[in-house]
Design a protein around this motif. Sequence first.
Motif, mmCIF file in Angstrom:
data_model
loop_
_atom_site.group_PDB
_atom_site.id
_atom_site.type_symbol
_atom_site.label_atom_id
_atom_site.label_comp_id
_atom_site.label_asym_id
_atom_site.label_seq_id
_atom_site.Cartn_x
_atom_site.Cartn_y
_atom_site.Cartn_z
ATOM 1 N N TRP A 3 0.764 -1.190 0.198
ATOM 2 C CA TRP A 3 -0.037 0.024 -0.176
ATOM 3 C C TRP A 3 0.830 1.146 -0.102
ATOM 4 C CZ3 TRP A 3 -0.407 3.203 4.550
ATOM 5 C CH2 TRP A 3 -1.497 4.361 4.444
ATOM 6 N N VAL A 4 0.638 2.247 -0.925
ATOM 7 C CA VAL A 4 1.410 3.379 -0.817
ATOM 8 C C VAL A 4 0.461 4.722 -0.330
ATOM 9 C CG1 VAL A 4 2.349 5.166 -2.417
ATOM 10 C CG2 VAL A 4 2.447 2.988 -3.035
ATOM 11 N N ALA A 5 -0.767 4.875 -0.939
ATOM 12 C CA ALA A 5 -1.473 5.995 -0.387
ATOM 13 C C ALA A 5 -3.085 5.707 -0.524
ATOM 14 C CB ALA A 5 -1.141 7.142 -1.108
ATOM 15 N N THR A 6 -3.838 6.327 0.216
ATOM 16 C CA THR A 6 -5.388 6.356 0.148
ATOM 17 C C THR A 6 -5.880 7.511 0.113
ATOM 18 O OG1 THR A 6 -5.255 3.848 1.017
ATOM 19 C CG2 THR A 6 -7.607 5.462 1.186
ATOM 20 N N LEU A 7 -7.172 7.900 -0.466
ATOM 21 C CA LEU A 7 -7.769 9.131 -0.656
ATOM 22 C C LEU A 7 -9.262 8.679 -0.583
ATOM 23 C CD1 LEU A 7 -7.997 12.346 -0.659
ATOM 24 C CD2 LEU A 7 -7.792 12.137 -3.144
ATOM 25 N N THR A 8 -10.042 9.284 0.601
ATOM 26 C CA THR A 8 -11.405 8.789 0.671
ATOM 27 C C THR A 8 -12.298 9.719 -0.150
ATOM 28 O OG1 THR A 8 -11.783 10.223 2.308
ATOM 29 C CG2 THR A 8 -10.846 7.997 3.118
ATOM 30 N N ALA A 9 -13.408 9.139 -0.231
ATOM 31 C CA ALA A 9 -14.432 10.072 -0.980
ATOM 32 C C ALA A 9 -14.505 11.345 -0.389
ATOM 33 C CB ALA A 9 -15.704 9.390 -1.179
ATOM 34 N N GLY A 10 -14.534 11.468 0.981
ATOM 35 C CA GLY A 10 -14.485 12.602 1.611
ATOM 36 C C GLY A 10 -13.267 13.592 1.733
ATOM 37 N N GLY A 11 -12.094 13.035 1.036
ATOM 38 C CA GLY A 11 -11.149 13.811 0.852
ATOM 39 C C GLY A 11 -9.964 13.699 1.985
ATOM 40 N N LEU A 12 -10.110 12.512 2.620
ATOM 41 C CA LEU A 12 -8.953 12.110 3.786
ATOM 42 C C LEU A 12 -7.985 11.493 2.969
ATOM 43 C CD1 LEU A 12 -11.377 11.505 6.766
ATOM 44 C CD2 LEU A 12 -10.131 13.492 6.329
ATOM 45 N N SER A 13 -6.669 11.939 3.155
ATOM 46 C CA SER A 13 -5.750 11.234 2.726
ATOM 47 C C SER A 13 -4.679 10.413 3.828
ATOM 48 C CB SER A 13 -4.919 11.901 1.949
ATOM 49 O OG SER A 13 -4.219 13.106 2.494
ATOM 50 N N ASN A 14 -3.907 9.297 3.316
ATOM 51 C CA ASN A 14 -3.219 8.779 4.184
ATOM 52 C C ASN A 14 -2.100 8.041 3.311
ATOM 53 O OD1 ASN A 14 -2.221 7.966 6.612
ATOM 54 N ND2 ASN A 14 -3.918 6.208 6.867
ATOM 55 N N TYR A 15 -1.079 8.092 4.205
ATOM 56 C CA TYR A 15 0.302 7.651 3.309
ATOM 57 C C TYR A 15 1.231 6.522 4.058
ATOM 58 C CZ TYR A 15 -0.607 11.856 0.528
ATOM 59 O OH TYR A 15 -1.261 13.074 -0.156
ATOM 60 N N ALA A 16 1.730 5.702 3.179
ATOM 61 C CA ALA A 16 2.819 4.713 3.886
ATOM 62 C C ALA A 16 3.960 5.884 4.438
ATOM 63 C CB ALA A 16 3.437 3.756 2.743
ATOM 64 N N ASP A 17 4.645 5.318 5.294
ATOM 65 C CA ASP A 17 5.541 6.205 6.236
ATOM 66 C C ASP A 17 6.800 6.101 4.913
ATOM 67 O OD1 ASP A 17 5.333 4.657 9.429
ATOM 68 O OD2 ASP A 17 4.413 6.249 8.359
#
Length: 115
Positions: free
Chosen positions: A47-61
């Motif tokens: 996994w590298v990164a995620t962006l939700t429908a609501g605009g929240l993002s998250n990233y691998a370290d």
Amino acid sequence: QVQLVESGGGLVQAGGSLRLSCTASANAFSIYTMGWYRQTRGNQREWVATLTAGGLSNYADSVKGRFTISRDNAKKTVYLQMNSLKPEDTAVYYCKAQFATRENWGQGTEVTVSS
């Protein structure tokens, strides 16, 4: 079934940048959580990164501070801006669209970072 097509991969020198794109066929693209993953030969998909429908993002370290995920719902496209690339970023990059328990994957785009 959502069809996903990635593009933007290629060969770049260490320290350089690339922007990956993933365009979806979904009519309701905006409801999907979009993600980027990568895989090198002989290894599991990471996994590298995620962006939700609501605009929240998250990233691998490993990519935090260097990569940025974004989306343009009107174009049904998610992007991955990759800066300060390192040889260890070399992989095939895949995008994923997820809604509830349904997920769909693209065919991948290859990124090679030379040292």
